[in-house]
Design a protein around this motif. Structure first.
Motif, short mmCIF file in Angstrom:
data_model
loop_
_atom_site.label_atom_id
_atom_site.label_comp_id
_atom_site.label_asym_id
_atom_site.label_seq_id
_atom_site.Cartn_x
_atom_site.Cartn_y
_atom_site.Cartn_z
N ALA A 196 15.88 3.81 1.35
CA ALA A 196 15.29 2.66 0.67
C ALA A 196 15.47 1.38 1.49
CB ALA A 196 15.90 2.50 -0.73
N CYS A 197 16.62 1.25 2.17
CA CYS A 197 16.86 0.04 2.96
C CYS A 197 15.91 -0.05 4.15
CB CYS A 197 18.31 -0.01 3.44
SG CYS A 197 19.45 -0.51 2.15
N VAL A 198 15.72 1.05 4.89
CA VAL A 198 14.80 0.95 6.03
C VAL A 198 13.37 0.76 5.53
CG1 VAL A 198 16.29 2.22 7.63
CG2 VAL A 198 14.49 3.46 6.37
N ALA A 199 13.07 1.34 4.36
CA ALA A 199 11.74 1.11 3.77
C ALA A 199 11.56 -0.37 3.45
CB ALA A 199 11.56 1.95 2.51
N ALA A 200 12.62 -1.00 2.92
CA ALA A 200 12.54 -2.42 2.58
C ALA A 200 12.33 -3.26 3.84
CB ALA A 200 13.80 -2.87 1.85
N LEU A 201 13.03 -2.93 4.91
CA LEU A 201 12.87 -3.71 6.14
C LEU A 201 11.44 -3.59 6.67
CD1 LEU A 201 16.30 -2.89 7.82
CD2 LEU A 201 15.61 -5.04 6.71
N ALA A 202 10.87 -2.37 6.61
CA ALA A 202 9.49 -2.17 7.06
C ALA A 202 8.51 -2.88 6.13
CB ALA A 202 9.18 -0.68 7.11
N THR A 203 8.82 -2.86 4.84
CA THR A 203 7.95 -3.50 3.85
C THR A 203 7.95 -5.02 4.04
OG1 THR A 203 8.37 -1.71 2.30
CG2 THR A 203 7.63 -3.78 1.34
N ILE A 204 9.13 -5.58 4.23
CA ILE A 204 9.24 -7.03 4.42
C ILE A 204 8.51 -7.44 5.69
CG2 ILE A 204 10.91 -8.88 4.92
CD1 ILE A 204 12.81 -7.39 2.88
N GLU A 205 8.64 -6.61 6.74
CA GLU A 205 7.92 -6.87 7.99
C GLU A 205 6.41 -6.89 7.71
OE1 GLU A 205 9.38 -4.74 11.66
OE2 GLU A 205 7.36 -3.89 11.49
N SER A 206 5.95 -5.97 6.89
CA SER A 206 4.51 -5.94 6.57
C SER A 206 4.10 -7.19 5.79
CB SER A 206 4.17 -4.68 5.77
OG SER A 206 2.80 -4.64 5.48
N GLY A 257 0.83 -1.20 0.00
CA GLY A 257 0.00 0.00 0.00
C GLY A 257 0.86 1.25 0.00
N ASN A 258 0.34 2.29 -0.65
CA ASN A 258 1.05 3.57 -0.66
C ASN A 258 1.12 4.14 0.74
OD1 ASN A 258 2.13 5.28 -2.93
ND2 ASN A 258 0.42 4.27 -3.96
N SER A 259 2.24 4.78 1.05
CA SER A 259 2.42 5.41 2.37
C SER A 259 1.99 4.46 3.48
CB SER A 259 1.66 6.74 2.45
OG SER A 259 2.17 7.63 1.48
N ASN A 260 2.42 3.21 3.34
CA ASN A 260 2.17 2.22 4.40
C ASN A 260 2.75 2.77 5.71
OD1 ASN A 260 3.26 0.01 6.17
ND2 ASN A 260 2.08 -1.24 4.75
N PRO A 261 1.97 2.75 6.79
CA PRO A 261 2.43 3.37 8.04
C PRO A 261 3.78 2.86 8.54
CG PRO A 261 0.10 2.81 8.18
CD PRO A 261 0.60 2.24 6.89
N ARG A 262 4.05 1.57 8.37
CA ARG A 262 5.36 1.06 8.81
C ARG A 262 6.48 1.70 7.99
NH1 ARG A 262 4.68 -4.25 11.42
NH2 ARG A 262 2.67 -5.13 10.85
N VAL A 263 6.24 1.86 6.69
CA VAL A 263 7.26 2.44 5.81
C VAL A 263 7.44 3.92 6.13
CG1 VAL A 263 7.83 2.95 3.39
CG2 VAL A 263 6.76 0.76 3.99
N VAL A 264 6.33 4.62 6.32
CA VAL A 264 6.41 6.06 6.63
C VAL A 264 7.20 6.26 7.92
CG1 VAL A 264 5.04 8.09 7.29
CG2 VAL A 264 4.27 6.61 5.40
N ALA A 265 6.92 5.45 8.94
CA ALA A 265 7.62 5.62 10.23
C ALA A 265 9.12 5.35 10.07
CB ALA A 265 7.01 4.68 11.27
#
Ligand code: PLZ
Length: 459
Positions: free
Chosen positions: A340-350, A90-98
């Motif tokens: 991008a790396c922290v976004a990937a970690l949050a994305t993978i967690e999601s 999802g766009n602007s996924n809260p985990r990614v935004v944080a």
């Protein structure tokens, strides 16, 4: 915090809604498409942006989240494209935004090959864990899908000491010079942009709807014969294939095709590269499309769905292949950027904690059920295919079976005007593809398919 959290809408100081799952999950048109603000922006685009950079839908985005995109005029559109299979979470996924917001305040860039940081290593560890096979693996991070494909080929050539590369009919691997050579389709990707990189060869694919239902093993043997007769295994460094072809038309090869190719490659010291840029990360109802046939590629290329919309790509594979290049041989200024790396970690967690593999599978069941029901009464829908949240219909002339690109364009234009963002694809331009964010609700999906049905009825 869930993917479909319906907290009250918030907006910024100018009254523009903030993106993410709290956006109202509705299709709502308040102007015609494009509205006056998008029209004004389109005029500015024509005078400022190179004509070669096209757009699918003529509206400008101001916010997106869940299963909708809100445009500059306040229209809320159903998103069935995910920015081409990128915003799976999802766009602007809260985990990614944080995660990205926190990283922004720490540091934005050092260049990993200059002064490294742990999030890059953590992404590599996650990729090594998640990709098919439990052998020893290594990863390297890059920025775009095409750049990762180029690096996979570099690594395979260095490891094998060979040069030739085989790609397949209907393949799409990118727009850079080497990847244009690997990509099959002339217009719009290659025409006039040559000369292309040498030592790239094309083999026949398994395309069950158009090859008379040839079984996968026979189709693979045809490709292998071509490779042995025209190139020779002794000259072949790598074979690269999308386990389900994306831009080429969501072509799922017949069962046995991929394992037969892989077995031949491994018996002949040919590196088998799976390009999972479009199919990776839960999209097909498995973490990777290779998992559906139980194949374990030597190298796997990922991008798109990896980082919730931030630009990141990767090559992951067997340690002995990945470690064969000398230090300094792989890199790039932005590869594995910290945001991008922290976004990937949050994305993978999601993907893992929000059960998105199962969500993609359920979306697939819903989509294929409804599309097959449409097909029963509409012979122009020649084929319904794909896996999980990567599903397509191929539109044809029922009398001849010939591809009907004109109908496809009319259906897409009707959907866009009605507030449903849908993408087309296919070598013959006659495929409508459905790539919704996995954060979309069933209600929006059903409404979106309803609009496609209306579009088909309108002819
Ligand atoms: N490999 C399998 O699908 C990108 C391209 C759209 P980049 N597909 C969408 C367009 O018109 O440019 C893609 C892909 C596969 C590689 C790529 C390339 O990824 O991030 O666009 O370079």
């Amino acid at each position: 915090m869930t993917l479909l959290d319906t907290a009250s809408t918030t907006s910024n100081d100018s009254g523009i809604p903030l993106g993410g799952p709290s956006l109202p999950q509705v299709r709502r048109l308040v102007t015609s498409i494009p509205g006056p603000k998008s029209q004004a922006l389109l005029a500015r685009k024509s005078s400022a942006v190179a004509a070669g950079v096209g757009t699918t839908i003529p509206v400008f985005t101001v916010a997106a989240g869940g299963g909708v995109i809100v445009d500059a005029d306040g229209n809320s559109l159903i998103d069935l494209g995910s920015g081409i299979a990128v915003t799976g979470v999802g766009n602007s996924n809260p985990r990614v935004v944080a995660a990205v917001t926190a990283q922004l305040a720490q540091f934005t860039h050092t260049c990993f090959t200059v002064a490294p940081y742990d999030s890059y290593v953590e992404v590599a560890e996650a990729l090594n864990r998640l990709t098919p096979g439990d052998h020893e693996k290594r990863s390297a991070l890059f920025t775009s899908g095409a750049e990762a494909v180029e690096n996979a080929v570099k690594i395979a050539r260095h490891y094998t000491g060979k040069q030739a590369v085989v790609a397949f009919d209907h393949a799409y691997h990118g727009r850079t010079n080497l990847t244009m050579a690997l990509t099959a389709k002339n217009m719009p990707y290659k025409s006039g942009f040559g000369p292309f990189a040498p030592e790239v060869y094309r083999a026949p694919l398994s395309y069950p709807y158009r090859d008379g239902g040839l079984d996968g093993v026979t189709a693979a043997k045809n490709a292998i014969t071509m490779i042995e007769k025209q190139i020779g295994a002794a000259n072949l460094a790598a074979m690269i294939i999308e386990p389900i072809q994306g831009e080429g038309g969501f072509i799922v090869p017949a069962e046995g095709f991929l394992p037969t190719l892989l077995a031949w490659a491994q018996a002949n010291n040919v590196v088998f590269i799976a390009d999972e840029v479009q199919t990776g990360f839960a999209r097909t109802g498995a973490m990777f499309a290779s998992d559906h046939e139980g194949i374990v590629p030597d190298l796997i290329v990922t991008a798109k769905g990896i980082a919730g919309g931030l630009p990141l790509s990767a090559v992951t594979g067997r340690a002995e292949i990945m470690d064969s290049s000398h230090a300094g041989g792989l890199g790039g200024t932005y590869g594995g950027n910290p945001l991008a790396c922290v976004a990937a970690l949050a994305t993978i967690e999601s993907y893992e904690e929000d059960n998105l593999v199962q969500r993609a599978a359920d979306i697939g069941t819903l989509l294929t059920g409804r599309l097959n029901a449409l097909r029963v009464n509409d012979p122009r829908i020649g084929d319904v295919r794909g896996r999980g949240a990567l599903i397509a219909i191929e539109l044809v002339d029922p009398a001849t079976g010939e591809p009907d690109a004109a109908l496809t364009n009319r259906v897409a234009a009707f959907a866009h005007a009605a507030g449903v963002l849908v993408l087309t694809c296919g070598t013959y331009g006659n495929v409508i593809r459905f790539l919704p964010p996995l954060s979309i609700s069933d209600e929006l999906l059903i409404e979106g398919i309803g609009v496609i049905a209306e579009a088909l009825a309108a002819g």
